[in-house]
Write an enzyme that holds these catalytic residues in place. Structure first.
Site, PDB file in Angstrom:
ATOM      1  N   HIS A   1       0.851  -1.191   0.000  1.00  0.00           N
ATOM      2  CA  HIS A   1       0.000   0.000   0.000  1.00  0.00           C
ATOM      3  C   HIS A   1       0.889   1.244   0.000  1.00  0.00           C
ATOM      4  O   HIS A   1       2.071   1.184   0.361  1.00  0.00           O
ATOM      5  CB  HIS A   1      -0.904   0.007   1.229  1.00  0.00           C
ATOM      6  CG  HIS A   1      -1.997  -1.015   1.163  1.00  0.00           C
ATOM      7  ND1 HIS A   1      -3.124  -0.946   1.960  1.00  0.00           N
ATOM      8  CD2 HIS A   1      -2.141  -2.137   0.400  1.00  0.00           C
ATOM      9  CE1 HIS A   1      -3.922  -1.971   1.697  1.00  0.00           C
ATOM     10  NE2 HIS A   1      -3.342  -2.707   0.758  1.00  0.00           N
TER      11      HIS A   1
ATOM     12  N   GLU B   1       1.045   3.783   1.969  1.00  0.00           N
ATOM     13  CA  GLU B   1       1.599   4.151   3.276  1.00  0.00           C
ATOM     14  C   GLU B   1       2.726   3.209   3.701  1.00  0.00           C
ATOM     15  O   GLU B   1       3.764   3.652   4.184  1.00  0.00           O
ATOM     16  CB  GLU B   1       0.496   4.144   4.337  1.00  0.00           C
ATOM     17  CG  GLU B   1      -0.638   5.125   4.086  1.00  0.00           C
ATOM     18  CD  GLU B   1      -1.804   4.498   3.352  1.00  0.00           C
ATOM     19  OE1 GLU B   1      -2.944   4.943   3.565  1.00  0.00           O
ATOM     20  OE2 GLU B   1      -1.575   3.548   2.566  1.00  0.00           O
TER      21      GLU B   1
ATOM     22  N   CYS C   1      -5.656   2.091   6.050  1.00  0.00           N
ATOM     23  CA  CYS C   1      -6.373   0.900   6.491  1.00  0.00           C
ATOM     24  C   CYS C   1      -5.721   0.414   7.789  1.00  0.00           C
ATOM     25  O   CYS C   1      -4.653   0.906   8.181  1.00  0.00           O
ATOM     26  CB  CYS C   1      -6.310  -0.180   5.410  1.00  0.00           C
ATOM     27  SG  CYS C   1      -4.677  -0.945   5.222  1.00  0.00           S
TER      28      CYS C   1
ATOM     29  N   CYS D   1      -2.010  -0.431   7.406  1.00  0.00           N
ATOM     30  CA  CYS D   1      -1.140   0.728   7.210  1.00  0.00           C
ATOM     31  C   CYS D   1      -1.027   1.565   8.483  1.00  0.00           C
ATOM     32  O   CYS D   1       0.044   2.088   8.797  1.00  0.00           O
ATOM     33  CB  CYS D   1      -1.651   1.579   6.062  1.00  0.00           C
ATOM     34  SG  CYS D   1      -1.526   0.771   4.455  1.00  0.00           S
TER      35      CYS D   1
END
Length: 212
Positions: free
Chosen positions: A99, A101, A129, A132
């Site tokens: 992801h 992040e 999320c 993350c």
């Protein structure tokens, strides 16, 4: 333009990072989320400037074969100086953990050659999320600022419905979570025609995987 130090954030967070609570003390919650009424007052012009920067960086992917709406930027909390930025690369790297992040945290730690990002703030085009946000906490980031919300993203892609603030509230590691910031602007990353076309491809790929 005011610096992060003048906003009163850096002193509190540096103290917490130097002297972490022994357990799940209320001081962690107070510094992170309890004063929700004052959350908007913490957001500064510099926050909006940094969010706009990562928005523009992420928007560049919309002109590529693999557009993504998720990007993150890590800056020095005190000076605002950029350390690292990256976008989601799940499909490109065939890695479900890639992801925006988590990739930014990985690259930032490699650049600093240490696992701690204490003294730094992360800006994300979308609310992190749980994976993350947990990664941000383990990295000891001072603060996380997000644009679009998990609910916004869920209009187009699947999500885990636990807010970043809830993850931070349940953590022993202190981290301020602020957002949404420039929410409408960040939402345009999801509604762009090229991104909408890509979302349809993502949905098709998930359906095929489920039938195999």
């Amino acid at each position: 333009m005011r610096s992060f130090a003048e906003c009163g954030l850096i002193v509190a967070m540096q103290k917490l990072n130097k002297h972490p609570a022994a357990g799940r003390g209320c001081s962690v919650i107070n510094c992170g989320m309890a004063l929700s009424a004052s959350a908007n007052s913490r957001v500064t012009a510099m926050d909006e400037e940094r969010m706009r920067e990562i928005f523009e960086f992420t928007a560049r992917t919309l002109a590529t074969k693999r557009p993504v709406p998720f990007g993150a930027l890590i800056v020095n909390t005190r000076t605002g100086e950029r350390l690292m930025r990256a976008t989601n690369a799940v499909l490109r790297e065939s890695d479900p953990s890639a992801h925006g992040e988590t990739r930014t945290v990985r690259l930032a730690c490699k650049k600093l050659k240490r696992p701690s990002l204490a003294g730094f703030t992360m800006y994300s085009t979308c609310e992190p999320c749980p994976m993350c946000m947990a990664n941000a906490l383990w990295a000891r980031l001072d603060r996380v600022v997000f644009g679009a919300t998990i609910e916004d993203a869920n209009r187009f892609v699947q999500q885990i419905h636990i807010s970043a603030k809830e993850v931070a509230r349940r953590s022993d590691m202190p981290c301020v979570v602020d957002g949404p910031v420039l929410r409408d602007l960040c939402n345009t990353l999801f509604t762009h025609p090229n991104m909408q076309k890509a979302f349809r491809t993502w949905s098709s790929s998930r359906n095929k995987a489920g039938k195999s």
